[in-house]
Design a protein around this motif. Structure first.
Motif, PDB file in Angstrom:
ATOM      1  N   GLY A   1       0.783  -1.229   0.000  1.00 24.98           N
ATOM      2  CA  GLY A   1       0.000   0.000   0.000  1.00 24.98           C
ATOM      3  C   GLY A   1       0.811   1.274   0.000  1.00 24.98           C
ATOM      4  O   GLY A   1       0.264   2.366   0.087  1.00 24.98           O
ATOM      5  N   LYS A   2       2.132   1.185  -0.135  1.00 25.91           N
ATOM      6  CA  LYS A   2       2.943   2.409  -0.108  1.00 25.91           C
ATOM      7  C   LYS A   2       2.636   3.299  -1.303  1.00 25.91           C
ATOM      8  O   LYS A   2       2.688   4.515  -1.224  1.00 25.91           O
ATOM      9  N   CYS A   3       2.296   2.653  -2.426  1.00 28.31           N
ATOM     10  CA  CYS A   3       1.985   3.425  -3.626  1.00 28.31           C
ATOM     11  C   CYS A   3       0.734   4.249  -3.397  1.00 28.31           C
ATOM     12  O   CYS A   3       0.741   5.474  -3.536  1.00 28.31           O
ATOM     13  N   THR A   4      -0.338   3.579  -3.039  1.00 33.95           N
ATOM     14  CA  THR A   4      -1.593   4.287  -2.817  1.00 33.95           C
ATOM     15  C   THR A   4      -1.448   5.292  -1.682  1.00 33.95           C
ATOM     16  O   THR A   4      -2.047   6.380  -1.727  1.00 33.95           O
ATOM     17  N   GLY A   5      -0.675   4.950  -0.670  1.00 31.30           N
ATOM     18  CA  GLY A   5      -0.485   5.840   0.468  1.00 31.30           C
ATOM     19  C   GLY A   5       0.058   7.192   0.072  1.00 31.30           C
ATOM     20  O   GLY A   5      -0.263   8.200   0.688  1.00 31.30           O
ATOM     21  N   GLY A   6       0.899   7.229  -1.003  1.00 28.04           N
ATOM     22  CA  GLY A   6       1.500   8.502  -1.386  1.00 28.04           C
ATOM     23  C   GLY A   6       0.907   9.079  -2.664  1.00 28.04           C
ATOM     24  O   GLY A   6       1.290  10.160  -3.085  1.00 28.04           O
ATOM     25  N   CYS A   7      -0.015   8.354  -3.301  1.00 29.37           N
ATOM     26  CA  CYS A   7      -0.543   8.795  -4.591  1.00 29.37           C
ATOM     27  C   CYS A   7      -1.346  10.073  -4.433  1.00 29.37           C
ATOM     28  O   CYS A   7      -2.317  10.104  -3.671  1.00 29.37           O
TER      29      CYS A   7
ATOM     30  N   ALA B   1      -4.993   9.475  -5.384  1.00 33.19           N
ATOM     31  CA  ALA B   1      -5.791   8.618  -4.505  1.00 33.19           C
ATOM     32  C   ALA B   1      -6.453   9.449  -3.422  1.00 33.19           C
ATOM     33  O   ALA B   1      -7.442   9.029  -2.820  1.00 33.19           O
ATOM     34  N   MET B   2      -5.860  10.646  -3.193  1.00 32.73           N
ATOM     35  CA  MET B   2      -6.447  11.534  -2.180  1.00 32.73           C
ATOM     36  C   MET B   2      -7.846  11.949  -2.572  1.00 32.73           C
ATOM     37  O   MET B   2      -8.687  12.253  -1.730  1.00 32.73           O
TER      38      MET B   2
END
Lengths: 602, 381
Positions: B22-28, B31-32
């Protein structure tokens, strides 16, 4: 008197491993007609007691002087059969193996050509056996002392065991204190004991031990010699000491991952972001005065732990798991819960690795005490006033989350020390892809290295916790004690030797020797071989322009005999087969050789 | 229904390496505010057997290709490249937004996605003494550098000011460069990122001829997008590709260019994704700003690797996205305002345009001004 070889050849079925693919009776029949062969037999398991007894009986009754066993790889059973013939009174180097399993039956399908290959391998082994010479197995004495490089718990424990067994031990510790990283910790997992109690006990025993000389602020400058006779040069107190040793244990430990290398977490920028080591040191301070972790004004109301910082991370070149961090965090989360009873404590993780004794129960305990585990590897940390915000995806929710915290603890992994290359150079140690020192075999030889007499203990070999470190330290000590207790070690006899008549002293052999085993004799002007350092690799023999060097047990004569046997094999075979009617398999094989079609027999 | 063949796709993009951390989505950044979830996308493709249906997945067009996901992935998976490849599946079937269709066709026909005529590409030169590669080579002189101007810097009136600033600075600094003029076409960066791989490859082929023809050894660009394309997407040719800030910082450091004027301003710098997150060029633009006398450089919290994407990349200059109501550029301008800076500096034409528009939307024109690093440096010439 001309030497007459009387070779006994033993072909193993190895159950069905060889027997189902290679026609063993045919190979045996073939072997019995090879030059120099007195007797050829086959048996289901040559390495078994009855199998070995066959050999011993034949040696006694038929006065065999050379033995060939065609079976598995020499790496498997060469020592076994060398011991067998040694028991029967023959020199162990009068033995040769033909690998017809790993190099034949295991890699080819059932059929005539596989059997022919087995025959060729046996013929080649017999050809060599005819030229084998008995070799003297030498013993050298072992210095009854050990050197342990590193004074952390691995080094301390190893030293204690070796010293208790009765040997002198010198510990060489680079820093001013003994105890390594463990001395900086507060409590252990899963028992939450005070680490200082454990470490201090070890340090006291070491300091009081009559046979241990623990040198701090000391450094190894050079290691010369070989197993049993190492000469270790140590710098201590501005003096160079010469420390002789029979065995060396490397226990140089690890370094924590530098969290500055993950700039998106803001370590070193935001005071609220610290590492597990920082947190441990904070917990270790006098805890009564209500002091808060640096960066926190007042007690933290929200604490977040982030796992896998610098581990399991190919983007910074550390793909491995550091093993201990899941439990370190669980421990610190529990201790934080005790210190700050009303704080929100969360752990952001990818996986929880609670593999050891009591670990899963410890993890249960943490959750029971209200530590919240959230699955997701945080992407970045941002500032928010005098707090910070952790941005992650909670993958179990499938949503981006932004959690504010007063304190973020990064669970940093273990990395090899930056001076690893220096130590590796001193002792010719191999390192794995992850940079830690490489053990001789990952499963079966976890404390030995490729250098005989040099052993590994603790985190320098790979991430591990205190209990694993102690275990490995004791194992390394135990392995190191073997040569020390025997007092003597056998020197491998398959080493090079120089024909001094032919040697011109040009030194090209010494240049290619990776083990520094060759040197110029100061008086005779020829090269000499240190048989203890020599590993019998043969590079010198190949390099020598005069053909003055040969490798015992792998002489040029032996090789030429094997090559001749292999290239003349066809003639040999057809000559034999014309003398024998009989085995249809042989006729089939013969046809194959002549490129005639082989009628499959049913 | 628009299915992609998953098994090969998974192998091609090494999606099996993903451990769903989930690191990708966490910083996308998208995705916000949209349904775009790179981690979940990869998971669904992994589970899809042999056909993953992208029908209706409009969020695939939200991605700005900022590279946050790929640069942070601990297993070196690139969700960004995965999304670009999925876009290719849409493009192949012609299922693209009309704006994108226009931009792609325009690039094919006129060499720029802005539907501008090729003949006007060098109109910004005016009476500036700028050398044309064709002319120079005819006189047997090979300029040191090719200055690759780019489409937006050639045609957009706001960005033309940046281009002229660069020309002035570099001529003062004694840099020997030439431009391609009308021979210049789009670098193809956004074309590739929109999923039109075929057109991109064609452009690459054409450029290789041009570069070989003029024997280009070194080049610098206005835009980080062109810089990134020539440096990383085009086949390796030995040609040295730099962003103009790198060359400029070099000239300032060596003393070849001196800035003697004064520009007394508080400035905060926004790291463009294609300079920073893609290519780790963080220091050179700051070095240029700090050599301008009078400048006070203030850093935003979200700087360098954490810079907030302006939403201009990945073809987003032609796509509103699925959530146009919340613009990241406006968030960014607010962050800049919080620092108390008078000027929001950047080094990318797309960032400049999106941030400029955000300033106007927020009615903050009297509080903060968006300027390119080159324009700021040119103030002190």
């Amino acid at each position: 008197m001309v030497f007459t070889p009387k070779v006994g050849v033993y072909i193993c079925h190895c159950g069905i491993n060889i027997g189902a693919t290679v026609d063993v009776p045919t190979v045996t029949e073939f072997a019995s007609h090879l030059p120099g062969v007195t007797i050829a037999r086959d048996y289901t398991y040559m390495c078994s007691d009855p199998g070995q007894n066959l050999i011993k009986k034949d040696i006694a009754e038929l006065s065999l002087n050379r033995v060939v066993v065609a079976s598995c790889s020499p790496r498997m059973h060469e020592p076994t059969f060398r011991a067998t013939i040694s028991d029967a009174g023959l020199n162990p180097y009068c033995f040769e193996m033909a690998n017809i399993r790993e190099q034949c039956s295991w890699v080819h399908p059932h059929g005539a050509s596989t059997t022919i290959k087995a025959m060729e391998l046996v013929a080649s082994a017999v050809a060599k056996a005819n030229h084998l010479q008995p070799l003297q197995v030498r013993q050298v004495s072992v210095i009854p002392a050990g050197v342990v490089i590193g004074g952390g718990i691995a080094g301390l424990q190893s030293a204690l065991d070796i010293a208790e067994a009765g040997f002198q031990v010198t510990i060489v510790e680079r820093s001013e204190i003994l105890g390594g990283h463990v001395a900086m910790l507060h409590r252990t997992f899963p028992t939450l004991e005070l680490t200082s109690a454990l470490v201090n006990e070890l340090i006291e025993r070491v300091k009081n031990h009559p046979r241990i000389n623990a040198l701090t602020k000391a450094e190894v400058l050079e290691v010369g010699g070989y197993v049993g006779n190492f000469q270790v040069k140590v710098m201590h107190d501005n003096q160079v000491l010469d420390v002789p040793a029979g065995a060396i244990v490397v226990a140089t430990g690890f370094e924590p991952f530098d969290a500055h290398r993950k700039p998106e977490y803001g370590y070193g920028v935001y005071p609220q972001v610290i590492t597990t080591l920082d947190f441990e040191q904070f917990l270790n301070q006098k805890t009564e005065d209500g002091s808060s972790p640096r960066g926190c004004s007042g007690d933290p109301k929200s604490i977040i732990f982030i796992q896998c910082v610098g581990s399991r991370d190919q983007s910074i070149g550390n793909p491995y798991c550091s093993r201990i961090c899941c439990m370190v965090t669980t421990k610190q989360a529990l201790l934080a819960r005790q210190r700050f009873p009303t704080a929100d404590i969360s752990v952001f993780y990818m996986d929880i690795r609670a593999y050891g004794k009591g670990f899963e129960e410890f993890y249960d305990q943490a959750r029971a005490e209200g530590v919240l585990y959230r699955r997701g590897n945080p992407s970045e940390i941002l500032q928010h006033g005098n707090r910070v915000v952790v941005r992650a995806e909670d993958t179990l929710l499938g949503e981006q989350v932004e959690i504010e915290a007063d304190l973020v603890v990064l669970a940093v992994g273990m990395t090899p020390r930056t001076d690893t290359s220096v130590v590796a150079g001193l002792l010719k140690l191999a390192r794995g892809a992850d940079g830690f020192f490489m053990e001789a075999h990952p499963k079966l030889r976890p404390v030995e290295t490729a250098m005989a007499g040099v052993f590994l203990a603790g985190a320098c070999q790979g991430p591990k916790d205190i209990s694993e470190t102690i275990s490995q330290a004791r194992a390394a000590a135990s392995a190191a004690m073997i040569p020390l207790m025997r007092g003597q070690i056998q020197v491998e006899a398959a080493t090079s030797f120089v024909d001094e008549e032919l040697c011109a002293g040009c030194g090209q052999c010494a240049q290619v020797c990776a083990y520094s085993a060759l040197s110029l004799h100061p008086v005779r002007g020829v090269m000499t071989v240190n048989a203890v350092l020599c590993q019998g690799c043969g590079a010198c023999a190949v390099t020598c322009p005069s053909g003055a060097i040969n490798v015992n047990h792998f002489t040029f004569d032996q090789f030429f005999a094997q090559i001749e046997s292999l290239s003349n094999g066809l003639e040999l075979f057809t000559e034999r087969s014309s003398k024998n009617s009989g085995s249809t398999a042989m006729l089939e094989s013969e046809q194959l050789f002549r490129n005639e079609s082989v009628v499959p027999k049913n | 229904m628009l299915k992609i063949e998953s098994r090969q796709f998974i192998k091609d993009h090494e999606l099996y390496a993903c451990i769903q951390c989930g690191k990708c989505t966490g910083g996308c950044p998208m995705a916000m505010k949209t349904k775009l979830n790179p981690r979940s996308l990869i998971y669904r493709i992994m589970l899809s057997g042999n056909g993953y249906d992208i029908e209706g997945r409009e969020e695939l067009w939200d991605c700005t290709t900022c590279n946050t996901c790929s640069s942070r992935c601990p297993k070196q998976v690139s969700p960004m490249e995965t999304i670009i490849a999925l876009r290719g599946a849409f493009v192949e079937k012609g299922r693209v937004h009309p704006n994108v269709k226009t931009a792609l066709e325009s690039t094919f026909r006129h060499g720029n996605p802005l539907t501008m005529p090729r003949e006007d590409r060098a109109a910004w030169v005016g009476d500036l003494p700028v050398k044309l590669m064709a002319d120079e080579v005819a006189l047997n002189h090979n300029p040191d550098y090719l200055y690759f101007v780019g489409c937006t810097p050639s045609y957009d009136p706001r960005i033309q000011q940046v281009t002229r600033s660069i020309v002035n600075l570099f001529q003062q600094g004694g840099v020997d460069f030439g431009i391609l003029g009308e021979e210049e076409s789009c670098c193809g960066s956004e074309i590739r990122r929109l999923g039109e791989q075929g057109l991109f490859e064609m452009m690459v082929e054409e450029y290789q001829e041009v570069f070989k023809g003029y024997n280009i050894q070194k080049m610098f660009t206005t835009s980080p997008h062109c810089y990134n394309a020539f440096k990383n997407d085009y086949p390796k040719s030995g040609m040295k590709v730099q962003h103009y800030t790198e060359v400029l910082a070099n000239r300032l450091a060596s003393g070849d260019l001196k800035l003697s004027g004064n520009f007394e301003k508080k400035i905060t710098y926004h790291d463009p994704c294609y300079l920073g997150k893609h290519n780790q060029v963080f220091d050179e633009p700051r070095a240029v700003l700090q050599s301008v006398p009078g400048v006070t450089l203030i850093e935003m919290d979200r700087s360098r690797e954490k810079s907030l994407c302006c939403e201009g990349g990945g073809g987003r200059m032609w796509l509103e996205g699925t959530n146009p109501s919340t613009r990241l550029a406006q968030m960014r301008v607010n962050e800049a305002l919080e620092t108390g800076a008078e000027i929001l500096a950047t080094a990318c034409p797309f960032c400049l345009l999106t941030l400029d528009e955000a300033v106007k939307h927020l009615n903050a024109q009297d509080k903060i001004r968006v300027m390119d690093v080159a324009e700021i440096a040119a103030q002190a010439l």
